[in-house]
Design a protein around this motif. Structure first.
Motif, short mmCIF file in Angstrom:
data_model
loop_
_atom_site.label_atom_id
_atom_site.label_comp_id
_atom_site.label_asym_id
_atom_site.label_seq_id
_atom_site.Cartn_x
_atom_site.Cartn_y
_atom_site.Cartn_z
N TYR A 1 0.92 -1.13 0.03
CA TYR A 1 0.12 -0.22 0.01
C TYR A 1 0.93 1.21 0.06
O TYR A 1 2.09 1.36 0.66
CB TYR A 1 -0.90 -0.04 1.10
CG TYR A 1 -1.70 -1.14 0.98
CD1 TYR A 1 -2.88 -1.37 0.20
CD2 TYR A 1 -1.53 -2.36 2.14
CE1 TYR A 1 -3.60 -2.41 0.20
CE2 TYR A 1 -2.38 -3.70 2.04
CZ TYR A 1 -3.39 -3.74 1.26
OH TYR A 1 -4.15 -4.66 1.07
N VAL A 2 0.44 2.13 -0.62
CA VAL A 2 1.20 3.57 -0.87
C VAL A 2 0.72 4.37 0.38
O VAL A 2 -0.35 4.88 0.48
CB VAL A 2 0.80 4.16 -2.18
CG1 VAL A 2 1.52 5.52 -2.48
CG2 VAL A 2 1.42 3.34 -3.27
N ASP A 3 1.63 4.90 0.97
CA ASP A 3 1.45 5.92 2.10
C ASP A 3 1.54 7.06 1.49
O ASP A 3 0.70 8.03 1.98
CB ASP A 3 2.56 5.66 3.21
CG ASP A 3 2.16 6.29 4.35
OD1 ASP A 3 1.11 6.39 4.63
OD2 ASP A 3 3.08 6.95 5.12
N LYS A 4 2.48 7.61 0.60
CA LYS A 4 2.78 8.88 0.18
C LYS A 4 3.68 8.84 -0.89
O LYS A 4 4.55 8.08 -1.06
CB LYS A 4 3.41 9.72 1.43
CG LYS A 4 3.52 11.21 1.19
CD LYS A 4 4.14 11.71 2.36
CE LYS A 4 5.68 11.39 2.75
NZ LYS A 4 6.38 12.30 3.79
N VAL A 5 3.36 9.80 -1.59
CA VAL A 5 4.05 9.92 -2.98
C VAL A 5 4.66 11.47 -3.11
O VAL A 5 3.90 12.40 -3.09
CB VAL A 5 3.29 9.66 -4.10
CG1 VAL A 5 4.09 10.02 -5.89
CG2 VAL A 5 2.66 8.25 -4.13
N VAL A 6 5.84 11.59 -3.15
CA VAL A 6 6.42 12.84 -3.40
C VAL A 6 7.13 12.89 -4.65
O VAL A 6 8.06 12.23 -4.79
CB VAL A 6 7.30 13.00 -2.18
CG1 VAL A 6 8.09 14.59 -2.19
CG2 VAL A 6 6.45 13.07 -0.87
N LEU A 7 6.75 13.94 -5.40
CA LEU A 7 7.59 14.20 -7.03
C LEU A 7 8.58 15.15 -6.81
O LEU A 7 7.69 16.50 -6.39
CB LEU A 7 6.51 14.23 -7.98
CG LEU A 7 7.34 14.51 -9.31
CD1 LEU A 7 8.30 13.42 -9.72
CD2 LEU A 7 6.14 14.51 -10.45
N ASN A 8 9.72 15.11 -6.81
CA ASN A 8 10.64 16.36 -6.57
C ASN A 8 10.16 17.24 -5.43
O ASN A 8 10.11 18.65 -5.64
CB ASN A 8 10.71 17.10 -7.90
CG ASN A 8 11.33 16.40 -9.00
OD1 ASN A 8 12.31 15.76 -8.77
ND2 ASN A 8 10.83 16.48 -10.32
N GLY A 9 9.82 16.48 -4.49
CA GLY A 9 9.58 17.40 -3.12
C GLY A 9 8.33 17.80 -2.85
O GLY A 9 7.89 18.32 -1.81
N ILE A 10 7.25 17.69 -3.84
CA ILE A 10 6.10 17.98 -3.54
C ILE A 10 5.04 16.70 -3.62
O ILE A 10 5.20 15.79 -4.40
CB ILE A 10 5.48 18.86 -4.78
CG1 ILE A 10 6.41 20.06 -4.95
CG2 ILE A 10 4.13 19.14 -4.86
CD1 ILE A 10 6.19 20.85 -6.28
N GLU A 11 4.05 16.62 -2.62
CA GLU A 11 3.60 15.57 -2.38
C GLU A 11 2.31 15.49 -3.33
O GLU A 11 1.67 16.43 -3.49
CB GLU A 11 3.01 15.44 -0.73
CG GLU A 11 2.11 14.12 -0.77
CD GLU A 11 1.72 14.12 0.84
OE1 GLU A 11 2.34 14.69 1.60
OE2 GLU A 11 1.03 13.27 1.17
#
Lengths: 780, 780
Positions: free
Chosen positions: A743-753
């Motif tokens: 399960y995915v808790d959090k996704v951060v792309l280049n520092g931005i959630e």
């Protein structure tokens, strides 16, 4: 060129000791993956995956996107039984090879990878030691030609290389290839009766009349040219060739196996022996040698769809030498260049094999379909030049628009642009003025439904990967979507839906046309053609017309406006859908999911519907009817072994339970794919099944081609780096990855959630870092 | 361009009133031949001559040497009877038309003129008024398609124009043509059911398997493209086409008449109606119109051997307009330009028709075989460019080397040079490295014997009509004459003769190889290659090996050196000769006549032998065996209806009785040719029979092609003028010409009397005046 990244793969020793013999065998040539200059991802590829059961892949040698796919045939199948009925056996041999077989009938140069219908198998070559007539292993005039026993212990399948020992004859057969030239290397025992058969009547499947014409010239004591013309799935197909031996043959000849009604004045000659000109419908030719113990005879076979002189030019230009190892290494390097565009680390060693084999399988079609001089045969059967692009063929678009072309837009944008141009050329050459539906070898074979080339074009337009003129693209799309005699399209245009009584599988068609029209609208919008945009957005709402609010399903409607009855949403036949049912295929409104979900009762009810799909076992009676479904590829009524539901696991993202997407995606990645020969749960379908795996393993999926969006799923990899052709790289770091941490808790792309479970293509290709935090427990 | 000469033809009024209806009909458009600017020799041509019995000419429209020969088929013949045996009927239809027939089955675009074997008949077009199915005049799915009654009263055949009224349907059909485009003009009655059939399965002869493949596209409402591929005499033949209607059709469709085993996904479509893409083996297509009373629908059909796009280019380049009369007049003018190269005056008006029809028949083959862009399909089936020459095809060389190519060297040297280059290209493309034997449509069909292309090359070299490199020519000849597996040639080379037990018709082959080798020697001599010259002069004496001094005949010899027994010099079968016997064919040593005559006992005995040939009736039992001989073409054992004896009448010039040559030649001119439909006594054989007439009527004959010499015979004309391409003209004045004045008293060329019965080409083409004095009484 981009710099290869170093991969530290902790499980390497585990891999070396735990996997199957086949995988171990390949490791022997592993130079080590810690050396960045020679990162050998090819070692993780096992071309035998998918060759057992219904994956329909082939194990033979090919270059990435190469026209030549040189692979063994383990059976020769008649398409019809003696009573004229269809021979279901044909289906198993779409790529010519089944892992459980024990005989090889030869090695032919053209194959489909993973398709659900068969053709090709051109120019079968077979080395023989012994009699050409009435031998123990076949005969020039026998129905199936020659054969030899083999076993997997003496078989090697690698990217760009295939080798097998032919028992009985004790000939070692090795193959590698460039894009247009197949390279054979046969090691013979000592023999006064060594032959190489060029079987010009062999097809992957056969029926009376499939072979149309054959023409062959023995140019000198080591060069043979000619062509072979067939009908079938490609109705009007010709493959030209030029073949060169490394050693002069001492005799040659043919057996013309059809009834020759009229011989004309060729009766003057003994055409069977050393007569250098052969023509007919059913010809097996042979070339004879005397060999010393372990003597190698090499053979190069160049193809062309234009002419034998072009084939000869392909041969001399692309493969002017006889260094087999050099070609083998160069082609392996080509594979490594392609495979290393995505560098992953996985939890389990077998997953490395599964991932890179999937990535390998995404690059076996479409294939290059032009000669080194830029000439190619067009759909109009005329010769054209492709000066500004590389022409490609084998477009299995109902399958591949979903994930394969989006994958190309991510890691093969230049090649996808070539494919866009190839499709536009197809349109220009089409007498219907249509883009390809399912095309191969200068033919439209009309397989499956929709006009999904528009999706490929829209995806390329939206993702800015094509340099083709957008107005030309739009015109081709508009033309394609207005051919009234095409598959219910006239009624779709005039009535807003395809009616089941006039055109079967009408709901599938209506839904796909609606999606296709949305794609056209996106192109029109980008081209600033507002009227066309609005027109096609209106057409794209046609799915509403086939939604039955009483049953809550998409349902077949008749021409008079009434619903078809009785109606069984579980049935996959006769209920408006092809290769699916109302339960799963009925969810195909990727471009208006919010509205579809609203029609179906809202997010929660829709989530329940999805649960029902995954949890309600499909009844046996429906499976028996559908050749494209095997038990292996099924979870309840979800059929991963076929394409119409490939977006379904990601639909939970549109409910309040996106964690179910994560759970299901991970489950499918784990259960529907493996590193074994039966590792594909259904037809790979020209790479679509594998492209689903590659995307999903990376953690996202292009649910709506023609848009910039990806849905976030649940990554399988521990980490990955994707190198883009713009010089940027995206590093994917999966934190707390684990077998149970799906399960995915959090996704951060280049520092931005990221909070909407979506990524955009335009952001990703800027490069940088995507961090995905995993956890063991679900969370709504 | 040369200035047309004025002809004063005193018998013109007689002609206008005495000839057959057909000839009278043509006179209606006669503008008068006293006007030098519009000298209309075409008026004297009756293309129907030779269409009755075994002349095998066709009556349809053609341009001089044009690829398109657009002519009616009056039957459709199966090559084999139901029991599998050969259907002798086929032989009558080598050109598709028999004068006594009453039905027309359509109009096809390719024909042979006068050959003894059949093929072609491509792209049959037939206008129909009424039902396409089960009508009184055929059906789309019937065995023979559609037909209509016709009669000769409503038929017009002229150079470049053919017209016929189709009864029942009441459609007037008119045709003219350029080199590469056939122009149809159909005048319909008022009809709601007018159709034009394009029958893609029709052949001049047919058998199961003759049709290989067909591909057709309806490009728009008036343009159709495609190709048709057949096997047969030309084993691997494809004719591409582009067809344009003057008026849009309102519907179109097809019937595919073979059993379609596999339809693939074309089953989605109703392919029979308005589906623009057709492919298969046995297709009849139709195009439907509504017509007003007397409405004309025109149709242009362009051919190409390269591609349908080239056919389209041929169409647009060569015939960009719809003015039928303009094309008809232009093509007639082309004929007049060619015909007027020889301007004759005859004693009898019918002789004008016979002469100019013969001259016409010499220009129907070989034909142009390349596209307006210089591309053509070569023998290797690849596409080539003919930048420095115009490629031609249909080389019936065993026939035409004798007089047709020598005639070309006299009045068509540029075109003969094109043919020389075409033959050299054939050699270069031949996998055997052979010059053509009998070739048509990018195929070698291997008909008849010898390698007489070398004669054509030698004649061109000796007469300085070719600009091809002599060393290239010599190499091609030497290669051709050394192919060991060709027709006994290996034994001929090693043993000095072809043995009858190993290769039938061995004496004919030996004699012809010997002559051919003499031709090669002449080229070698001119090229200064002494060794080759001597080698081939030695080979050219091989005729001695098959001369049996005991019987006094050329006689079949076995491989062990013994003579074949029993031996019947009168039999035309199994006695070493093909289409001849020892009596006549045994005299085929044109290059060493003095020695041959000496072997046969000297001049007087030889003269007796000749007398015996002419005076000993051939027995019926020998005639029945030989399809190429009809009673009409026979004088004793002299068979003018076939070629091997065409030199025989001139052989008296080598005895002490040259007056017998004069007598016999004149007799043959009078009795073996006429101005009626049955005016040819045997196959015209691609113009050879007619070329014999043209030469002999002018008073001389090329007995020995490859030499500069002509034999003087007995002129039929009163006078003649031959315009040469060098700007010079030769005026032939026949003094005291008369029906009974068949003997030559004296021949004076430019003031110098000729005493050896010979003329030389090099002297003739200097122009000037040849005066031939005739007399009524013979003189030894």
């Amino acid at each position: 060129m981009h710099t290869k990244k170093i991969i530290y793969f902790l499980g390497i020793m585990f891999l070396l000791h735990s996997c199957s013999n086949d995988v171990n065998k390949k490791k022997e040539s592993n130079k080590g993956i810690s050396d960045s200059e020679s990162a050998d991802y090819a070692q993780f590829v096992n071309p035998l995956i998918g060759t057992k059961n219904m994956g329909h892949t082939f194990p033979g040698a090919a270059a990435p996107f190469g026209m030549i796919q040189l692979s063994p045939e383990t059976n020769k199948v008649d398409m019809y039984l003696e009573d004229g009925s269809y021979n279901a056996e044909v289906y198993r041999y779409c790529s010519g090879y089944q892992y459980d077989d024990t005989l090889i009938y030869g090695f032919s140069h053209t194959h489909f990878s993973g398709t659900g219908h068969s053709d090709l198998g051109d120019l079968l070559v077979m080395p023989v030691n012994g009699s050409l007539w009435n031998g123990n292993n076949g005969s020039l005039d026998s129905e199936k030609g020659f054969f030899a026993a083999f076993d997997h212990k003496n078989e090697v399948a690698e990217p760009g290389f295939y080798s097998v020992l032919l028992h009985d004859s004790n000939i070692k057969a090795e193959f590698t290839t460039t894009e247009r030239v197949g390279f054979h290397q046969y090691t013979f025992p000592k023999s006064n009766s060594a032959h190489i058969i060029l079987d010009l009547m062999s097809n992957i499947y056969n029926y009376d009349g499939k072979n149309v014409w054959t023409f062959l010239r023995v140019e000198n004591d080591s060069v043979v040219t000619g062509y072979r013309q067939t009908t079938g799935w490609a109705r009007t197909k010709t493959v030209y060739f030029a073949m060169q031996f490394s050693k002069p043959f001492i005799a040659y000849g043919q057996k013309r196996n059809e009834k020759v009604v009229y011989k004309g004045f060729y009766r003057k000659f003994n055409e069977q022996l050393n007569f250098p000109e052969m023509a007919g419908r059913e010809i097996r030719s042979y070339f004879s040698f005397k060999t010393k113990e372990n003597e190698q005879i090499k053979l190069k076979m160049a193809l062309s769809a234009v002419s034998s002189s072009n084939a000869l030019q392909n041969l001399h230009t692309e493969l002017p030498h006889w260094d087999f190892e050099k070609v083998k290494m160069e082609t392996r390097q080509k594979w490594n260049d392609e495979l290393s565009k995505i560098q992953v680390e996985t939890l389990l060693p077998g997953q490395m094999t599964t991932f890179y084999t999937a990535l390998y399988h995404t690059m076996l079609s479409p294939v290059v379909f032009e000669d080194v001089n830029d000439e190619y045969r067009g759909l109009d059967q005329n010769i054209h030049r492709s000066e500004t692009f590389t022409n490609h063929t084998i477009f299995s678009l109902w399958d591949t628009y979903r994930a394969l072309h989006p994958l190309f837009n991510l890691i093969q944008p230049k090649r996808n642009n070539d494919m866009v141009h190839s499709m536009l050329a197809h349109h220009d050459q089409s007498v219907h003025k249509m883009l390809p539906v399912w095309s191969h070898y200068a033919n439209e074979n009309w397989c499956m439904i929709g006009y999904h080339a528009v999706s490929v074009l829209a995806d390329a337009v939206i993702k800015n990967t094509t340099d083709a003129d957008i107005n030309r693209i739009l015109e081709a799309c508009v033309n394609t979507s207005n051919v009234p005699y095409f598959d219910g399209l006239g009624d779709y245009i005039s009535m807003g839906y395809v009616s089941e009584d006039k055109s079967p599988n009408a709901v599938s068609k209506t839904l796909e046309y609606a999606y296709n029209d949305w794609c056209i609208a996106q192109i029109a919008k980008k081209a600033g053609k507002d009227a066309i945009y609005h027109d096609y957005m209106k057409r794209s709402a046609s799915y509403i017309k086939v939604f039955d609010s009483v049953s809550g399903y998409m349902r077949p409607k008749l021409a008079d406006g009434s619903w078809k009855s009785p109606f069984d949403p579980f049935d996959t036949h006769g209920q408006g859908f092809i290769e699916g049912n109302a339960l799963n295929y009925g969810l195909y409104v990727p471009h208006q999911l919010e509205h579809m979900i609203e029609m179906m009762g809202g997010k929660d009810q829709f989530s329940d519907h999805l649960d029902m799909i995954f949890n309600t076992p499909i009844e046996d009676k429906y499976i028996a009817k559908n050749e494209d479904i095997t038990r292996d590829g099924i979870i309840g009524n979800y059929v991963h072994g076929n394409e119409p539901g490939h977006h379904i696991p990601y639909l939970y993202n549109y409910t309040n339970s996106p964690w179910k997407t994560q759970e299901r995606v991970r489950m499918i990645l784990d259960s529907m794919y493996s590193d074994k020969e039966d590792g594909l749960c259904g037809n790979d379908d020209a790479g679509q099944m594998s492209a689903w795996y590659v995307f999903s393993a990376l953690g996202f999926y292009p649910l709506l081609p023609g848009s910039d969006q990806y849905e976030i799923g649940s990554p399988l990899v521990k980490n990955a780096t994707i190198d883009f052709s713009n010089g940027k790289s995206l590093k994917i770091n999966v934190i707390d990855q684990g077998i149970n941490n799906v399960y995915v808790d959090k996704v951060v792309l280049n520092g931005i959630e990221i909070t909407n479970n979506k990524l955009t293509h335009s952001e990703l290709i800027k490069g940088g870092e995507l961090v995905i935090y995993m956890k063991m427990k679900q969370s709504d």
